[in-house]
Scaffold this active site. Structure first.
Site, PDB file in Angstrom:
ATOM      1  N   ASN A  18      -3.723   5.890   9.032  1.00 31.31           N
ATOM      2  CA  ASN A  18      -2.459   6.116   9.754  1.00 31.31           C
ATOM      3  C   ASN A  18      -1.452   4.980   9.567  1.00 31.31           C
ATOM      4  O   ASN A  18      -0.481   4.880  10.320  1.00 31.31           O
ATOM      5  CB  ASN A  18      -2.722   6.324  11.247  1.00 31.31           C
ATOM      6  CG  ASN A  18      -3.216   5.064  11.950  1.00 31.31           C
ATOM      7  OD1 ASN A  18      -3.578   4.077  11.307  1.00 31.31           O
ATOM      8  ND2 ASN A  18      -3.254   5.095  13.271  1.00 31.31           N
ATOM      9  N   TYR A  19      -1.666   4.110   8.582  1.00 27.58           N
ATOM     10  CA  TYR A  19      -0.746   2.978   8.376  1.00 27.58           C
ATOM     11  C   TYR A  19       0.410   3.368   7.470  1.00 27.58           C
ATOM     12  O   TYR A  19       0.179   3.866   6.372  1.00 27.58           O
ATOM     13  CB  TYR A  19      -1.484   1.806   7.714  1.00 27.58           C
ATOM     14  CG  TYR A  19      -2.434   1.044   8.585  1.00 27.58           C
ATOM     15  CD1 TYR A  19      -2.426   1.159   9.981  1.00 27.58           C
ATOM     16  CD2 TYR A  19      -3.365   0.183   8.014  1.00 27.58           C
ATOM     17  CE1 TYR A  19      -3.313   0.437  10.755  1.00 27.58           C
ATOM     18  CE2 TYR A  19      -4.251  -0.548   8.784  1.00 27.58           C
ATOM     19  CZ  TYR A  19      -4.229  -0.410  10.155  1.00 27.58           C
ATOM     20  OH  TYR A  19      -5.108  -1.125  10.913  1.00 27.58           O
ATOM     21  N   PRO A  20       1.670   3.091   7.879  1.00 27.54           N
ATOM     22  CA  PRO A  20       2.138   2.721   9.211  1.00 27.54           C
ATOM     23  C   PRO A  20       2.918   3.889   9.817  1.00 27.54           C
ATOM     24  O   PRO A  20       4.146   3.975   9.670  1.00 27.54           O
ATOM     25  CB  PRO A  20       3.051   1.520   8.930  1.00 27.54           C
ATOM     26  CG  PRO A  20       3.658   1.848   7.577  1.00 27.54           C
ATOM     27  CD  PRO A  20       2.729   2.828   6.874  1.00 27.54           C
TER      28      PRO A  20
END
Length: 302
Positions: free
Chosen positions: A39-41
Site C-alpha cells: 500500500n506504499y504510498p
C-alpha cells in the site's frame, strides 16, 4: 551494517532513476534488506499503493540480482475504497485477502517468493487463528519464507505465536514497530494512523523469544538532522538524551543519525531507513561502532 532500506517514496516522489540509483548503492554498500508494502504510498494524492513494489520489481528485473537481496513486504493495510487516504477501509487479514494480496505482491515485484511477509496492521474482525493459518498456507506453498507482525500489540503477538505452536504452523518470527533513541511521552497518541510504538514489554518479549525486531521511523523523519521534533517528543527526557547523543556524536566525529543507527544495531535491532537521495544514503552507510562505555552513556538518561 544491518539496516533495511525503506522504500515508501519510490515510484512517486522519488522517480525511477533516483530509486534505482539508491537501490544500486545500497546493495553495493553491503545492504541486503529491502522493505516495502502493498500500500506504499496510498495516502498521496494520485497514488494507488502499487508504486513502491512495482518500482522495486522493475529494478530487480533490470539488475537480475534477486538472490542478493531479502524482500520484505506487507499486507492488510491496503484501502479497498478508491481514493480513501486513511486506514478506514483497509483490506484486513482474512484468509481470502492474504491469498490474493500475496499473489498481487509477487506479481508487482516480479518474484516467485517473498522472504519476509508481514501482517501490516491488526485486524481484530478476523479470528486470529484464520490469519495465522493463512500465513502458514503461504509458507507451505513456497510463496513466503518467513512471517512477521507489524503494528501489533505484544499480547496479540504472543497469542498468535501460541496458536501457531499448538497447530504446528509457521509462527511470527519478525516484529516491526516504531522505535528510535528518543521516545514520545508515555501514553501520547501518535498522529500517524496505525503506528504502534515499541515498549519495554516489547523489548523484553522479543529478546526472550529470540525474535527479529525491525523498527521504522528510526530517524524520526529527519528530526535528528534538520526538521523540528514532533510535539509528542517534547518532554524533559528528550533534552537529556539529546545532550548525551550530541556528546557521543562529537567524540566519534559522527552525525546524530549515525549514532542512533549504531545504538539500535548494538541491540540487534534492524532500523528501517528511508532516503530520497544518494547523499542521504551515504551518511547512513557509514559504519559507526559504539563501545560498551558509549552504549552505557546513551542508555543512562531517562
Amino acid at each position: 551494517m544491518t539496516i533495511a532500506l525503506g522504500t515508501i517514496p519510490f515510484g512517486t516522489t522519488v522517480d525511477d532513476q533516483t530509486s534505482f540509483a539508491i537501490l544500486d548503492r545500497f546493495v553495493e554498500g553491503g545492504g541486503t534488506l529491502i522493505d516495502t508494502a502493498n500500500n506504499y504510498p496510498f495516502w498521496l494524492d494520485g497514488a494507488t499503493g502499487d508504486e513502491s513494489e512495482t518500482t522495486i520489481g522493475r529494478w530487480l528485473a533490470s539488475r537480475g540480482n534477486r538472490d542478493q537481496v531479502v524482500i520484505s513486504t506487507k499486507c492488510g493495510g491496503r484501502p479497498t475504497v478508491p481514493g480513501d487516504l486513511t486506514l478506514d477501509s483497509a483490506e484486513g487479514l482474512s484468509a481470502q485477502v492474504l491469498a490474493g494480496a500475496a499473489e498481487d505482491s509477487l506479481r508487482r515485484l516480479g518474484i516467485d517468493h517473498i522472504d519476509v511477509y508481514w501482517a501490516h496492521i491488526e485486524d481484530r474482525s478476523v479470528p486470529l487463528e484464520e490469519t495465522v493459518g493463512a500465513f502458514n498456507d503461504l509458507v507451505t506453498a513456497g510463496k513466503v519464507k518467513a512471517v512477521g507482525a507489524s503494528n501489533h500489540a505484544t499480547w496479540r503477538l504472543e497469542r498468535a505465536r501460541s496458536l501457531a505452536a499448538s497447530h504446528g504452523w509457521t509462527p511470527y518470527t519478525y516484529v516491526q514497530l516504531r522505535h528510535s533513541y528518543l521516545r514520545p511521552r508515555p501514553g501520547v497518541r501518535l498522529p500517524e494512523g496505525g503506528h504502534v510504538q515499541v515498549t519495554e514489554e516489547t523489548l523484553d518479549y522479543v529478546r526472550s523469544e529470540g525474535l527479529n525486531l525491525w523498527v521504522y521511523t528510526s530517524l524520526l523523519s529527519g528530526a535528528y538532522a534538520s526538521k523540528p521534533l514532533p510535539e509528542q517528543y517534547d518532554h524533559p527526557g528528550t533534552a537529556r538524551r539529546l545532550a548525551v547523543l550530541d556528546e557521543v556524536a562529537s567524540e566519534l566525529g559522527a552525525t546524530r543519525n549515525q549514532v542512533v543507527l549504531a545504538w539500535l544495531q548494538t541491540q540487534d535491532i534492524v532500523p528501517i531507513v528511508g532516503v530520497s537521495s544518494l547523499a542521504q544514503l551515504e551518511e547512513l552507510l557509514t559504519d559507526v561502532k559504539l563501545d560498551p562505555d558509549l552504549r552505557a552513556r546513551l542508555d543512562a538518561p531517562a
